[in-house]
Design a protein around this motif. Structure first.
Motif, short mmCIF file in Angstrom:
data_model
loop_
_atom_site.label_atom_id
_atom_site.label_comp_id
_atom_site.label_asym_id
_atom_site.label_seq_id
_atom_site.Cartn_x
_atom_site.Cartn_y
_atom_site.Cartn_z
N ASN A 59 -36.51 15.51 -37.34
CA ASN A 59 -35.61 15.12 -36.25
C ASN A 59 -36.36 14.85 -34.96
O ASN A 59 -35.98 13.94 -34.20
CB ASN A 59 -34.52 16.17 -36.03
CG ASN A 59 -33.45 16.11 -37.11
OD1 ASN A 59 -33.25 15.08 -37.74
ND2 ASN A 59 -32.76 17.20 -37.31
N ILE A 62 -37.88 11.44 -35.40
CA ILE A 62 -36.82 10.44 -35.28
C ILE A 62 -36.46 10.20 -33.82
O ILE A 62 -36.31 9.06 -33.38
CB ILE A 62 -35.58 10.87 -36.10
CG1 ILE A 62 -35.90 10.76 -37.60
CG2 ILE A 62 -34.35 10.05 -35.73
CD1 ILE A 62 -34.89 11.43 -38.51
N THR A 63 -36.37 11.27 -33.05
CA THR A 63 -36.07 11.15 -31.62
C THR A 63 -37.13 10.31 -30.91
O THR A 63 -36.81 9.41 -30.12
CB THR A 63 -35.95 12.54 -30.97
OG1 THR A 63 -34.87 13.23 -31.57
CG2 THR A 63 -35.74 12.44 -29.47
N GLU A 64 -38.40 10.57 -31.20
CA GLU A 64 -39.48 9.80 -30.57
C GLU A 64 -39.46 8.34 -31.00
O GLU A 64 -39.67 7.44 -30.19
CB GLU A 64 -40.83 10.45 -30.87
CG GLU A 64 -40.99 11.79 -30.19
CD GLU A 64 -42.38 12.38 -30.33
OE1 GLU A 64 -43.32 11.68 -30.79
OE2 GLU A 64 -42.54 13.56 -29.96
N LEU A 65 -39.19 8.09 -32.28
CA LEU A 65 -39.10 6.71 -32.76
C LEU A 65 -37.96 5.97 -32.08
O LEU A 65 -38.10 4.80 -31.70
CB LEU A 65 -38.90 6.69 -34.28
CG LEU A 65 -40.10 7.10 -35.11
CD1 LEU A 65 -39.69 7.30 -36.56
CD2 LEU A 65 -41.22 6.08 -35.00
N LYS A 66 -36.84 6.64 -31.89
CA LYS A 66 -35.70 6.01 -31.23
C LYS A 66 -35.98 5.73 -29.76
O LYS A 66 -35.50 4.73 -29.22
CB LYS A 66 -34.45 6.86 -31.40
CG LYS A 66 -33.91 6.81 -32.83
CD LYS A 66 -32.66 7.65 -33.00
CE LYS A 66 -32.10 7.50 -34.40
NZ LYS A 66 -30.87 8.30 -34.57
N LEU A 67 -36.76 6.58 -29.11
CA LEU A 67 -37.15 6.33 -27.73
C LEU A 67 -38.00 5.06 -27.63
O LEU A 67 -37.79 4.22 -26.74
CB LEU A 67 -37.93 7.51 -27.15
CG LEU A 67 -37.12 8.74 -26.78
CD1 LEU A 67 -38.06 9.90 -26.44
CD2 LEU A 67 -36.20 8.45 -25.62
N ARG A 69 -38.05 2.59 -29.83
CA ARG A 69 -37.18 1.46 -30.17
C ARG A 69 -36.32 1.04 -28.97
O ARG A 69 -36.23 -0.14 -28.64
CB ARG A 69 -36.29 1.82 -31.36
CG ARG A 69 -35.35 0.69 -31.75
CD ARG A 69 -34.56 0.99 -32.99
NE ARG A 69 -33.69 2.13 -32.78
CZ ARG A 69 -32.99 2.73 -33.73
NH1 ARG A 69 -33.08 2.31 -34.98
NH2 ARG A 69 -32.22 3.76 -33.47
N LYS A 70 -35.72 2.02 -28.31
CA LYS A 70 -34.87 1.73 -27.14
C LYS A 70 -35.69 1.02 -26.05
O LYS A 70 -35.23 0.04 -25.46
CB LYS A 70 -34.28 3.03 -26.61
CG LYS A 70 -33.36 2.85 -25.44
CD LYS A 70 -32.78 4.19 -25.01
CE LYS A 70 -31.89 4.03 -23.80
NZ LYS A 70 -31.34 5.33 -23.35
N ILE A 91 -40.61 0.50 -37.10
CA ILE A 91 -39.81 1.66 -36.71
C ILE A 91 -38.64 1.81 -37.68
O ILE A 91 -38.35 2.91 -38.15
CB ILE A 91 -39.32 1.54 -35.25
CG1 ILE A 91 -40.49 1.70 -34.28
CG2 ILE A 91 -38.23 2.59 -34.96
CD1 ILE A 91 -40.14 1.38 -32.84
N GLU A 92 -37.98 0.71 -37.99
CA GLU A 92 -36.84 0.76 -38.92
C GLU A 92 -37.28 1.25 -40.29
O GLU A 92 -36.61 2.08 -40.91
CB GLU A 92 -36.16 -0.61 -39.02
CG GLU A 92 -35.47 -1.04 -37.75
CD GLU A 92 -34.51 0.01 -37.19
OE1 GLU A 92 -33.70 0.57 -37.93
OE2 GLU A 92 -34.59 0.26 -35.97
N LEU A 95 -37.96 5.01 -40.13
CA LEU A 95 -36.71 5.78 -40.13
C LEU A 95 -36.10 5.84 -41.53
O LEU A 95 -35.63 6.90 -41.98
CB LEU A 95 -35.71 5.18 -39.13
CG LEU A 95 -36.09 5.33 -37.66
CD1 LEU A 95 -35.19 4.46 -36.78
CD2 LEU A 95 -36.02 6.79 -37.22
#
Length: 113
Positions: A59, A62-67, A69-70, A91-92, A95
């Motif tokens: 998790n 995942i949080t770092e990857l989403k940062l 990506r954003k 990144i996709e 995930l």
């Protein structure tokens, strides 16, 4: 060279065959690591040199990857534009593969590096 993900200490043939590309080393160093370093993201910084990731830490990854990506989707920093599409696709994939790895077993450990 490339940064890859794979199961550490595989216990089945599915686990032995499980691996996925994350990025060419140059792209990882110049873009992923740069972003991670500037934003003090432990996991994304560590992947350049290689590290084990226990399922309990997925998790956080995942949080770092989403940062990242954003940040890339905002498109505010022109430095990243040349590799943006490639990084977003990886990144996709990352995930998706984390989700898939969770289905193997509760004590799964991935090696990313």
């Amino acid at each position: 060279m490339s940064v890859m993900g794979m199961v550490d200490n595989a216990q089945s043939s599915d686990e032995e065959e499980f691996s996925f590309p994350i990025s060419f080393e140059r792209v990882y160093r110049d873009y992923w690591y740069k972003f991670a370093n500037e934003n003090e993201l432990y996991w994304l910084k560590s992947f350049l040199y290689g590290i084990e990731v226990e399922r309990a830490s997925f998790n956080e990854v995942i949080t770092e990857l989403k940062l990242l990506r954003k940040f890339l989707l905002k498109g505010e920093d022109v430095y990243y534009l040349s590799e943006r599409k490639y990084i977003l696709s990886r990144i996709e994939l990352f995930l998706e593969k984390l989700d898939e790895a969770e289905s193997f077993r509760d004590d799964i450990v991935l090696y990313i590096g």
